[in-house]
Design an enzyme around this catalytic site. Structure first.
Site, PDB file in Angstrom:
ATOM      1  N   HIS A   1       3.775 -28.518  38.651  1.00 60.21           N
ATOM      2  CA  HIS A   1       3.056 -28.364  37.386  1.00 60.21           C
ATOM      3  C   HIS A   1       2.986 -29.661  36.597  1.00 60.21           C
ATOM      4  CE1 HIS A   1       7.187 -27.576  35.730  1.00 60.21           C
ATOM      5  NE2 HIS A   1       6.689 -28.212  34.700  1.00 60.21           N
TER       6      HIS A   1
ATOM      7  N   ASP B   1       6.805 -24.976  43.309  1.00 59.27           N
ATOM      8  CA  ASP B   1       6.574 -25.942  42.227  1.00 59.27           C
ATOM      9  C   ASP B   1       7.007 -27.354  42.644  1.00 59.27           C
ATOM     10  OD1 ASP B   1       5.817 -26.881  39.766  1.00 59.27           O
ATOM     11  OD2 ASP B   1       7.573 -26.125  38.701  1.00 59.27           O
TER      12      ASP B   1
ATOM     13  N   SER C   1      11.029 -31.632  33.087  1.00 61.33           N
ATOM     14  CA  SER C   1      10.395 -31.032  34.259  1.00 61.33           C
ATOM     15  C   SER C   1      10.163 -32.046  35.360  1.00 61.33           C
ATOM     16  CB  SER C   1       9.044 -30.429  33.876  1.00 61.33           C
ATOM     17  OG  SER C   1       9.157 -29.062  33.692  1.00 61.33           O
TER      18      SER C   1
END
Length: 266
Positions: free
Chosen positions: A81, A125, A221
């Site tokens: 992402h 992911d 992230s």
């Protein structure tokens, strides 16, 4: 040898003591409550020499927005992402405790997001970034080890997560690299915690204290979750940051070793 023992001992107590020491998504109506772009909460400042594989990802001419892990002289792993296949004008900073200065700043040649990445469930992911230039290794810049295919992460294993994200504490700067120790949570327990959000998949691994207090958060992230210098997970998502009853969710690297080898040769 003495230093190694002291570090291991400190790591054990950091996990044992627990929390007492220390963007929107169009397809998920509850995404604002979840954080899909990780920051270290309840952690400590750490010199990059202790996590020399830590990478900062940014747009060319813009600021840090995700972390990453150096896998080799030309490859970086981050979250799916964080970067889409075909995306251009990205760069990584490697070998610095500051995400905005120092170290080596290298442009990304190509983004390879996992073909099964799912925006709704955040499954698979992962993204592999091929760099335009070869990284020069040093004490502050070195690759992390990759796990064996399908290697398990045992419940209670003490893991380290690092990054430059939101500390949720105005007295702590997120300009400086930070880290936290968190214990691995069983797949069953994590799935139960997130059942109302669809649960977790076999491509995910969870870590955190039941009482909360330490976690990754917005801005971390794509960054590393490691054990014994091995990349166990990639900071992915979770409910809030360091919330009691909701461990952090990480993309499980061992589940995609075949894909990593196919794309990067590693």
């Amino acid at each position: 040898m003495t230093r190694i023992i002291l570090i291991l001992t400190a790591t054990f107590f950091a996990c044992a003591l627990g929390a007492s020491t220390g963007g929107s998504h169009p397809l998920r109506p509850w995404w604002n409550a979840l954080r899909s772009s990780g920051r270290i909460v309840g952690g400590f400042e750490v010199p990059v020499e202790e996590v020399p594989f830590q990478v900062s990802l940014s747009g060319v001419g813009s600021s840090h927005f995700c972390g990453g892990s150096l896998l080799s002289e030309r490859w970086v792993m981050t979250a799916g992402h964080c970067a889409a296949s075909g995306q251009t004008n990205l760069q990584v900073r490697i070998g610095s405790s500051q995400h905005a200065s120092g170290g080596q700043l290298i442009k990304v040649k190509k983004v390879n997001r996992h073909p099964k990445y799912d925006e709704v469930t955040t499954d698979y992911d992962f993204a592999l970034l091929e760099l335009e230039e070869t990284v020069t290794f040093s004490d502050s810049c070195a690759p992390v080890k990759l796990p064996q295919k399908d290697a398990p992460v045992n419940e209670g294993t003490c893991l380290q997560v690092s990054g430059w994200g939101n500390t949720q504490n105005p007295s702590e700067s997120s300009e400086v690299l930070r880290a936290a120790y968190v214990p691995a949570v069983s797949q069953k327990e994590c799935h139960k915690a997130y059942l109302s959000f669809g649960g977790v998949t076999d491509r995910m691994v969870c870590a955190g204290f039941k009482e909360g207090g330490k976690d990754s958060c917005q801005g971390d992230s794509g960054g590393p979750l490691v054990h014994d210098n091995t990349l166990v997970g990639v900071v992915s998502w979770g409910y809030g940051c360091a919330q009691a009853g909701y461990p952090g969710v990480y993309a499980r690297v061992a589940s995609v070793r075949d894909w990593v080898k196919e794309v990067s040769g590693l």
